[in-house]
Scaffold this motif. Structure first.
Motif, PDB file in Angstrom:
ATOM      1  N   ARG A  70      10.050  11.289   1.175  1.00 45.56           N
ATOM      2  CA  ARG A  70      11.218  12.025   0.670  1.00 45.56           C
ATOM      3  C   ARG A  70      12.327  11.060   0.263  1.00 45.56           C
ATOM      4  O   ARG A  70      12.991  11.273  -0.750  1.00 45.56           O
ATOM      5  CB  ARG A  70      11.719  13.000   1.736  1.00 45.56           C
ATOM      6  CG  ARG A  70      10.905  14.262   1.824  1.00 45.56           C
ATOM      7  CD  ARG A  70      11.576  15.337   2.700  1.00 45.56           C
ATOM      8  NE  ARG A  70      10.578  16.273   3.130  1.00 45.56           N
ATOM      9  CZ  ARG A  70       9.942  16.245   4.308  1.00 45.56           C
ATOM     10  NH1 ARG A  70      10.230  15.320   5.194  1.00 45.56           N
ATOM     11  NH2 ARG A  70       9.040  17.152   4.598  1.00 45.56           N
ATOM     12  N   GLU A  71      12.524   9.998   1.030  1.00 40.20           N
ATOM     13  CA  GLU A  71      13.543   8.995   0.699  1.00 40.20           C
ATOM     14  C   GLU A  71      13.217   8.306  -0.621  1.00 40.20           C
ATOM     15  O   GLU A  71      14.108   8.084  -1.449  1.00 40.20           O
ATOM     16  CB  GLU A  71      13.647   7.945   1.806  1.00 40.20           C
ATOM     17  CG  GLU A  71      14.390   8.402   3.035  1.00 40.20           C
ATOM     18  CD  GLU A  71      14.491   7.302   4.088  1.00 40.20           C
ATOM     19  OE1 GLU A  71      14.547   6.106   3.703  1.00 40.20           O
ATOM     20  OE2 GLU A  71      14.508   7.642   5.272  1.00 40.20           O
ATOM     21  N   GLU A 116      15.592   8.505  -3.914  1.00 41.04           N
ATOM     22  CA  GLU A 116      16.092   7.289  -4.582  1.00 41.04           C
ATOM     23  C   GLU A 116      15.693   7.282  -6.056  1.00 41.04           C
ATOM     24  O   GLU A 116      16.497   6.923  -6.931  1.00 41.04           O
ATOM     25  CB  GLU A 116      15.545   6.041  -3.901  1.00 41.04           C
ATOM     26  CG  GLU A 116      16.142   5.771  -2.536  1.00 41.04           C
ATOM     27  CD  GLU A 116      15.463   4.620  -1.806  1.00 41.04           C
ATOM     28  OE1 GLU A 116      14.692   3.858  -2.439  1.00 41.04           O
ATOM     29  OE2 GLU A 116      15.697   4.494  -0.597  1.00 41.04           O
ATOM     30  N   GLU A 126       9.035  11.738   5.782  1.00 37.03           N
ATOM     31  CA  GLU A 126      10.452  11.396   5.598  1.00 37.03           C
ATOM     32  C   GLU A 126      10.597  10.178   4.688  1.00 37.03           C
ATOM     33  O   GLU A 126      11.472  10.132   3.822  1.00 37.03           O
ATOM     34  CB  GLU A 126      11.131  11.136   6.942  1.00 37.03           C
ATOM     35  CG  GLU A 126      11.282  12.361   7.823  1.00 37.03           C
ATOM     36  CD  GLU A 126       9.990  12.781   8.533  1.00 37.03           C
ATOM     37  OE1 GLU A 126       9.026  11.967   8.601  1.00 37.03           O
ATOM     38  OE2 GLU A 126       9.922  13.934   8.978  1.00 37.03           O
ATOM     39  N   ALA A 127       9.720   9.182   4.871  1.00 34.68           N
ATOM     40  CA  ALA A 127       9.769   7.987   4.029  1.00 34.68           C
ATOM     41  C   ALA A 127       9.490   8.344   2.574  1.00 34.68           C
ATOM     42  O   ALA A 127      10.149   7.831   1.656  1.00 34.68           O
ATOM     43  CB  ALA A 127       8.768   6.950   4.532  1.00 34.68           C
TER      44      ALA A 127
END
Length: 134
Positions: free
Chosen positions: A121-122, A126, A118-119
């Motif tokens: 993907r963020e 961005e 998830e990190a």
């Protein structure tokens, strides 16, 4: 930093066997650049005095305690020619392809830590916004 492992033809082609060869070379470079420890234990001065210059060091306990610290090459074959021939006379490229195939077929990577996907993907999301891709 070592760049381009596994690349051929100016990076237009990637080869898994070349990656395995380059990785082994990079490991040897890292070991050499790391330097040599110079102290009583590492230099084995007492063992040299005990065994003698023409003595046999392989069966010495000091050698057993330290041999894993030395080069652990998988691809470089330092056998005598007769032994190498008896073992199939495989060159480095053949051994590299075998090792690459073994890794691709059998390696089981450790799973990502919880939340890592998830990190990532963020971070990608961005960057896509920042570079106008979304």
């Amino acid at each position: 930093m070592i760049y381009g492992l596994g690349m051929l033809e100016l990076g237009m082609t990637f080869d898994f066997a070349q990656l395995v060869i380059d990785n082994e070379i990079a490991r040897m470079i890292k070991k050499a650049v790391g330097g040599i420890k110079v102290n009583e234990e590492e230099m084995a001065v007492n063992v040299i005095h005990q065994v003698g210059a023409a003595g046999e060091f392989v069966s010495n306990e000091h050698t057993f305690n330290h041999f894993r610290e030395q080069s652990q090459n998988k691809l470089i074959d330092r056998k005598m020619r007769d032994s190498w021939l008896a073992d199939g006379a495989k060159d480095m490229t053949e051994r590299a392809y075998e090792e690459a195939k073994n890794i691709l077929e059998n390696h089981k990577p450790d799973p990502l830590a919880p939340g890592a996907a998830e990190a990532m993907r963020e971070i990608v999301a961005e960057a896509e916004v920042e570079y106008g891709l979304k």
